[in-house]
Scaffold this motif. Structure first.
Motif, mmCIF file in Angstrom:
data_model
loop_
_atom_site.group_PDB
_atom_site.id
_atom_site.type_symbol
_atom_site.label_atom_id
_atom_site.label_comp_id
_atom_site.label_asym_id
_atom_site.label_seq_id
_atom_site.Cartn_x
_atom_site.Cartn_y
_atom_site.Cartn_z
ATOM 1 N N SER A 215 0.795 -1.217 0.000
ATOM 2 C CA SER A 215 0.000 0.000 0.000
ATOM 3 C C SER A 215 0.826 1.265 0.000
ATOM 4 O O SER A 215 0.307 2.328 -0.284
ATOM 5 N N SER A 216 2.108 1.176 0.307
ATOM 6 C CA SER A 216 2.932 2.380 0.349
ATOM 7 C C SER A 216 3.606 2.603 -0.994
ATOM 8 O O SER A 216 3.805 1.679 -1.770
ATOM 9 N N LYS A 217 3.976 3.856 -1.211
ATOM 10 C CA LYS A 217 4.634 4.206 -2.455
ATOM 11 C C LYS A 217 6.128 3.909 -2.338
ATOM 12 O O LYS A 217 6.899 4.719 -1.841
ATOM 13 N N VAL A 218 6.532 2.746 -2.812
ATOM 14 C CA VAL A 218 7.929 2.350 -2.735
ATOM 15 C C VAL A 218 8.738 2.996 -3.849
ATOM 16 O O VAL A 218 9.902 3.316 -3.686
ATOM 17 N N LEU A 219 8.120 3.175 -4.981
ATOM 18 C CA LEU A 219 8.817 3.736 -6.131
ATOM 19 C C LEU A 219 7.887 4.700 -6.844
ATOM 20 O O LEU A 219 6.729 4.392 -7.075
ATOM 21 N N GLU A 220 8.397 5.858 -7.165
ATOM 22 C CA GLU A 220 7.631 6.818 -7.945
ATOM 23 C C GLU A 220 8.483 7.264 -9.116
ATOM 24 O O GLU A 220 9.654 7.575 -8.975
ATOM 25 N N LEU A 221 7.894 7.312 -10.291
ATOM 26 C CA LEU A 221 8.624 7.690 -11.489
ATOM 27 C C LEU A 221 7.695 8.462 -12.400
ATOM 28 O O LEU A 221 6.597 8.010 -12.705
ATOM 29 N N SER A 222 8.130 9.633 -12.800
ATOM 30 C CA SER A 222 7.396 10.425 -13.780
ATOM 31 C C SER A 222 8.397 10.906 -14.815
ATOM 32 O O SER A 222 9.343 11.626 -14.480
ATOM 33 N N VAL A 223 8.217 10.470 -16.060
ATOM 34 C CA VAL A 223 9.191 10.756 -17.101
ATOM 35 C C VAL A 223 8.482 11.340 -18.316
ATOM 36 O O VAL A 223 7.429 10.844 -18.731
ATOM 37 N N ASP A 224 9.069 12.372 -18.887
ATOM 38 C CA ASP A 224 8.575 12.949 -20.126
ATOM 39 C C ASP A 224 9.410 12.431 -21.287
ATOM 40 O O ASP A 224 10.639 12.499 -21.268
ATOM 41 N N TYR A 225 8.738 11.879 -22.304
ATOM 42 C CA TYR A 225 9.395 11.442 -23.529
ATOM 43 C C TYR A 225 8.856 12.306 -24.679
ATOM 44 O O TYR A 225 7.978 11.902 -25.425
ATOM 45 N N GLY A 226 9.391 13.519 -24.799
ATOM 46 C CA GLY A 226 8.902 14.410 -25.835
ATOM 47 C C GLY A 226 7.468 14.796 -25.559
ATOM 48 O O GLY A 226 7.180 15.498 -24.591
ATOM 49 N N GLU A 227 6.551 14.309 -26.381
ATOM 50 C CA GLU A 227 5.128 14.613 -26.222
ATOM 51 C C GLU A 227 4.423 13.613 -25.311
ATOM 52 O O GLU A 227 3.218 13.709 -25.104
ATOM 53 N N ALA A 228 5.153 12.652 -24.780
ATOM 54 C CA ALA A 228 4.548 11.609 -23.947
ATOM 55 C C ALA A 228 5.001 11.742 -22.501
ATOM 56 O O ALA A 228 6.113 12.174 -22.219
ATOM 57 N N THR A 229 4.106 11.347 -21.585
ATOM 58 C CA THR A 229 4.419 11.336 -20.158
ATOM 59 C C THR A 229 4.037 9.986 -19.582
ATOM 60 O O THR A 229 2.942 9.476 -19.843
ATOM 61 N N ILE A 230 4.953 9.397 -18.805
ATOM 62 C CA ILE A 230 4.692 8.120 -18.143
ATOM 63 C C ILE A 230 4.828 8.322 -16.637
ATOM 64 O O ILE A 230 5.849 8.810 -16.163
#
Length: 263
Positions: free
Chosen positions: A2-17
């Motif tokens: 339930s806890s946030k062990v990993l957080e990742l936000s990446v921009d790939y040009g016009e895309a966001t993951i």
């Protein structure tokens, strides 16, 4: 988890993951106007030259075209469509095998994939050594791995072969071990792409039973690609029909199957 062990936000040009391991988020997977474009060149030489010049001609195909949907926590969602509809591409973007060209993808929770079951194994190592290596890659502690490994070995039905180099395995044996591992590690999100025909009829039935148990007992979110509308109805409550990367229909699994079978 339930806890946030990993957080990742990446921009790939016009895309966001956006990825994290927050299994408490009511949304498991969200696609927002996602497009995945592949460039098709005449040959490898043209592909190489394109890295240095924008003047090299290529054809473009959208494997996913403005794809938008939300899969909520604990939901079982089927992707239906003919070959080339974009089903597997969507799953590969969820698992991180490939990346969108534009749009936003959110994945909240740990993902296990029943896709290319024999991929990623080191053929020089034994089956047991590969299992231990995958446990480490998943970040499992030594105690967690030792508790899990007997279940994986038992489910794979490899017996003494588990200690043999994987180069001696048949493709079916490798797929068995891949399924056993991926279905035993208790993910938050389970991604399945035509993986339930592993081995003989008896083992295939065992695989289907395992997936049903995961769905029923562990509140796992399931995203399922299949050509079998019977399997889609067996595992899923909601369906999306795709055609050339576009969403043609989205609704209950019965309505989605009816739409798919009548088009």
């Amino acid at each position: 988890m339930s806890s946030k062990v990993l957080e990742l936000s990446v921009d790939y040009g016009e895309a966001t993951i956006i990825r994290d391991e927050d299994s408490s988020n009511p949304v498991a997977v969200r696609f927002d106007h996602v497009r995945k474009t592949y460039k098709l060149y005449k040959n490898d030489r043209q592909r190489l030259l394109a890295a240095f010049s924008k003047r090299i001609h290529c054809d473009e195909i959208n494997a996913s075209d403005d794809l938008t949907f939300t899969c909520r926590r604990g939901e079982a969602l089927a992707f239906l469509g003919d070959n080339g509809a974009g089903k597997s591409t969507a799953l590969k973007m969820i698992t991180g095998v490939c990346f969108p060209t534009s749009g936003t993808i959110e994945v909240h929770g740990r993902v296990s994939a029943l896709l290319e079951l024999s991929a990623g194994f080191d053929m020089r190592l034994s089956g047991m050594e590969n299992v231990r290596m995958r446990c480490q890659l998943w970040g499992l502690s030594a105690e967690e791995a030792e508790e899990l490994i007997p279940e994986i070995v038992d489910f794979s039905e490899l017996g003494k072969y588990i200690e043999q180099p994987m180069r001696t395995y048949s493709s079916g044996m490798r797929a068995r071990l891949g399924f056993a591992f991926a279905s035993s590690i208790k993910p938050d999100i389970l991604v399945v792409d035509e993986a339930l025909s592993v081995g003989d009829r008896k083992f295939s039935a065992k695989c289907r039973k395992r997936v049903n148990e995961i769905i029923a007992k562990e509140n796992v979110t399931v995203l399922f690609v299949t050509h079998s509308t019977g399997q889609a109805k067996e595992f899923c409550t909601r369906g999306i029909v795709l055609d050339h990367g576009k969403t043609m229909f989205e609704g209950s699994i019965d309505d989605a199957v009816a739409y798919y079978e009548n088009t």
